[in-house]
Scaffold this active site. Structure first.
Site, PDB file in Angstrom:
ATOM      1  N   CYS A 117       0.800  -1.157   0.062  1.00 44.44           N
ATOM      2  CA  CYS A 117       0.111   0.033   0.020  1.00 44.44           C
ATOM      3  C   CYS A 117       0.751   1.399  -0.041  1.00 44.44           C
ATOM      4  O   CYS A 117       0.314   2.645  -0.408  1.00 44.44           O
ATOM      5  CB  CYS A 117      -0.967  -0.050   1.277  1.00 44.44           C
ATOM      6  SG  CYS A 117      -2.137  -1.394   1.085  1.00 44.44           S
ATOM      7  N   HIS A 257      -3.040   7.227   2.826  1.00 37.79           N
ATOM      8  CA  HIS A 257      -3.521   5.820   2.124  1.00 37.79           C
ATOM      9  C   HIS A 257      -4.931   5.469   3.037  1.00 37.79           C
ATOM     10  O   HIS A 257      -4.965   5.862   3.945  1.00 37.79           O
ATOM     11  CB  HIS A 257      -2.561   4.802   2.515  1.00 37.79           C
ATOM     12  CG  HIS A 257      -2.982   3.442   2.294  1.00 37.79           C
ATOM     13  ND1 HIS A 257      -3.459   3.082   1.097  1.00 37.79           N
ATOM     14  CD2 HIS A 257      -2.938   2.559   2.934  1.00 37.79           C
ATOM     15  CE1 HIS A 257      -4.151   1.675   1.300  1.00 37.79           C
ATOM     16  NE2 HIS A 257      -3.845   1.181   2.410  1.00 37.79           N
ATOM     17  N   ASN A 287     -10.257  -0.029   0.608  1.00 39.24           N
ATOM     18  CA  ASN A 287      -8.550   0.067   0.623  1.00 39.24           C
ATOM     19  C   ASN A 287      -8.283  -0.523  -0.900  1.00 39.24           C
ATOM     20  O   ASN A 287      -8.419  -1.810  -0.984  1.00 39.24           O
ATOM     21  CB  ASN A 287      -8.053  -0.720   1.734  1.00 39.24           C
ATOM     22  CG  ASN A 287      -6.796  -0.827   1.777  1.00 39.24           C
ATOM     23  OD1 ASN A 287      -5.872  -0.587   0.953  1.00 39.24           O
ATOM     24  ND2 ASN A 287      -6.002  -1.171   2.836  1.00 39.24           N
TER      25      ASN A 287
END
Length: 333
Positions: A117, A257, A287
């Site tokens: 990520c 993020h 996500n």
């Protein structure tokens, strides 16, 4: 003395059309729309339905189409293609080369990089190094994942979290005092068991046994990930802010993020940054891994102004994490 800076000059993004709602998730596992929204902050996520020949490069090409519609560019001027992804189409050839071919980028080199990520901010770090060296003038960054391929939709802990998507950015050389200013990047491989996909690599190549044991699905210890994500993102942001003598009021935007809403809120609360200056779209997309920061930039582009002071921050498996301070490169059209 004039100094070369690396600046983002365009962005693009794409998410698949199919929306996997919380209501649909609740038919697969023991959960509810209310619980997911309260605990994670997600209402729906986009999923690339399994179709022959469609993987992350399909999403990447769509994202580049979006970039081109916003900011036209000449593919022949691109010097390098950096693709941050944990879900390449194949072990090899690399996805960057496939994308470059289809876009008509023929005067460049390209490679995939994997920082989970944190992939987008890691790729920015690499692109900046290429550009300030004076050797390269224009770099294309692509960051995206098809994380649905790693999801066990009978697992209540992970099935509501992840979605698919891809973003991209052009990073160019400039002599203006603008663009990427400073960054802090870190990694810690001491507790990989906290967030992992153990199947499919050289240690556990795909076999009937790895499939039966569900080694190809993501597994995480949510409490450990939460604790490390919040502390490390907040710490690197705070150090970056202090190092560059910034006051909190000077920061126009924080782009975190989109891990989950509780993590985002905890980090920004530590930093004492108001919600109005934090980009959050996790409710719509979940996500999306490396794609989450560029997808936010796409959505907020019309509100950005040249010179806006911004902090990007991310945390991912590895663990990998970091923060980037930059001055936005252009006014939206």
């Amino acid at each position: 003395m004039n100094k070369i800076h690396a600046v983002i000059t365009g962005i693009g993004g794409y998410v698949p059309e199919y929306k996997l709602t919380n209501e649909e998730i609740s038919t697969m596992v023991d959960t509810s729309d209310e619980w997911i929204l309260k605990r994670i902050g997600i209402k729906e996520r986009r999923i690339l339905k399994p179709e022959e020949g469609k993987g992350i490069t399909y999403l990447a090409l769509k994202a580049i189409e979006d970039l081109k519609s916003r900011h036209d560019f000449d593919p022949l001027e691109i010097d390098a293609v950096l693709f941050a992804t944990a879900t390449p189409d194949y072990p090899f050839p690399n996805s960057a080369s496939l994308i470059a071919h289809k876009v008509g980028i023929t005067n460049a080199f390209g490679f995939d990089m994997e920082a989970a990520c944190s992939g987008f901010i890691y790729a920015l770090e690499v692109a900046q190094g290429f550009i300030v060296s004076g050797k390269h003038k224009k770099v294309m960054i692509i960051a995206g994942d098809v994380l649905s391929v790693f999801i066990d939709y009978s697992d209540r802990n992970t099935s509501p979290i992840f979605g698919d998507g891809c973003g991209c950015a052009l990073v160019e050389a400039t002599m203006e005092d603008i663009g990427l200013v400073d960054s802090i990047m870190r990694c810690d491989g001491s507790i990989p068991e906290s967030l992992h996909v153990y199947g499919g690599g050289s240690v556990n190549p795909t076999t009937y046994e790895t499939i039966n044991n569900k080694l190809h699905y993501v597994w995480q210890d949510g409490k450990v990930v939460f604790r490390h994500a919040v502390s490390n993102m907040a710490d690197t942001c705070q150090k970056l802010i202090s190092k560059n003598n910034l006051s909190k009021d000077e920061i126009d935007w924080v782009v975190p993020h989109q891990a989950n809403l509780r993590i985002i809120d905890a980090v920004t609360n530590h930093l004492k940054i108001s919600r109005e200056r934090v980009m959050i779209n996790i409710e719509k997309y979940g996500n999306t891994g490396a794609a989450s920061i560029p997808l936010c930039l796409c959505e907020w582009e019309s509100k950005l102004h040249k010179g806006d002071k911004m902090i990007f921050t991310a945390f991912g498996a590895g663990f990998t994490w970091g923060a980037t301070y930059l001055k936005w490169g252009y006014d939206s059209h």
